[in-house]
Write a protein that holds these residues in place. Structure first.
Motif, mmCIF file in Angstrom:
data_model
loop_
_atom_site.group_PDB
_atom_site.id
_atom_site.type_symbol
_atom_site.label_atom_id
_atom_site.label_comp_id
_atom_site.label_asym_id
_atom_site.label_seq_id
_atom_site.Cartn_x
_atom_site.Cartn_y
_atom_site.Cartn_z
ATOM 1 N N ALA A 1 0.835 -1.203 0.000
ATOM 2 C CA ALA A 1 0.000 0.000 0.000
ATOM 3 C C ALA A 1 0.870 1.254 0.000
ATOM 4 N N LYS A 2 1.920 1.232 0.782
ATOM 5 C CA LYS A 2 2.839 2.375 0.826
ATOM 6 C C LYS A 2 3.476 2.615 -0.529
ATOM 7 N N SER A 3 3.840 1.540 -1.201
ATOM 8 C CA SER A 3 4.437 1.654 -2.532
ATOM 9 C C SER A 3 3.443 2.251 -3.529
ATOM 10 N N ALA A 4 2.165 1.855 -3.427
ATOM 11 C CA ALA A 4 1.134 2.413 -4.305
ATOM 12 C C ALA A 4 0.960 3.909 -4.067
ATOM 13 N N ILE A 5 1.035 4.314 -2.807
ATOM 14 C CA ILE A 5 0.921 5.741 -2.473
ATOM 15 C C ILE A 5 2.111 6.508 -3.040
ATOM 16 N N LEU A 6 3.299 5.933 -2.903
ATOM 17 C CA LEU A 6 4.500 6.582 -3.448
ATOM 18 C C LEU A 6 4.412 6.759 -4.963
ATOM 19 N N ALA A 7 3.731 5.834 -5.619
ATOM 20 C CA ALA A 7 3.618 5.883 -7.077
ATOM 21 C C ALA A 7 2.591 6.902 -7.553
#
Length: 207
Positions: free
Chosen positions: A92-98
């Motif tokens: 989820a954090k990676s999706a937010i960063l993207a």
């Protein structure tokens, strides 16, 4: 724009919103890509159920290095929609960063309001390194003009992100269209569900 649809609570309509927002973009003449970052692969299942040519490609990428891969995948597209995982974790954090914008679907239930707290905290954590990041709540599966729908909108105002003026109603056409790999904009282009999706998309793009 890269739009991530996220909430740690399952069953809030993440995939439904992701698929139909990507379809609305494609049908408006925009080149859209849908990334399925949910390990359950619901968006990929939707694509597999479809007969004939798809409006947009769906790519499965449920990896915590999503943010590193998205820029390359996004080349040639006007917009990317990410159907995120159903829990707050590194994926989820990676999706937010993207993403440029986070759409947080919330059902009209106090449990959903309480569950939103964790995803909001994660967005705020990432926003410390990405000041341009935007967030928007969307009430989903709303049943008519009920008091609980109004109460949830009021409760969400305590969070730092706005609530979309457009609520997505609880409509049978969402399930019926998904079963055949269609969007509601194809199944009932002049229906209420299609109108709500188009309206919500405008809010997301203008947020």
């Amino acid at each position: 724009m890269i739009i991530a649809v996220l909430n740690q609570k399952g069953g809030v309509g993440k995939t439904t919103l992701s698929v139909n927002l990507a379809a609305a973009l494609a049908l408006s003449g925009q080149r859209s890509l849908l990334i399925d970052a949910d390990p359950q692969g619901s968006a990929l299942d939707w694509q597999a159920a479809r007969k004939g040519q798809s409006l947009f490609p769906v790519v499965g990428l449920a990896k915590p290095i999503l943010h590193k891969d998205v820029p390359g995948l996004a080349v040639g597209y006007d917009h990317v929609v990410i159907d995120g995982p159903p829990r707050v974790n590194e994926l989820a954090k990676s999706a937010i960063l993207a993403a440029d914008a986070i759409l947080i679907p919330v059902q009209p239930s106090p449990y959903d309001v309480w569950a939103a707290d964790e995803i909001v905290k994660l967005i705020q954590e990432v926003a410390l390194y990405k000041a341009s990041l935007r967030g928007l709540f969307a009430i989903t599966r709303k049943i008519g003009n009920t008091a609980i729908g109004r109460d949830v909108a009021a409760a969400l105002k305590d969070y730092p992100y706005p609530v979309a003026a457009t609520a997505i109603g609880q409509r049978v056409v969402f399930a019926e269209s998904a079963a055949t790999g269609l969007s509601v904009l194809e199944a009932e282009p002049k229906g209420s569900a299609a109108k709500e999706i188009r309206s919500l998309l405008r809010e997301v793009l203008e947020s």
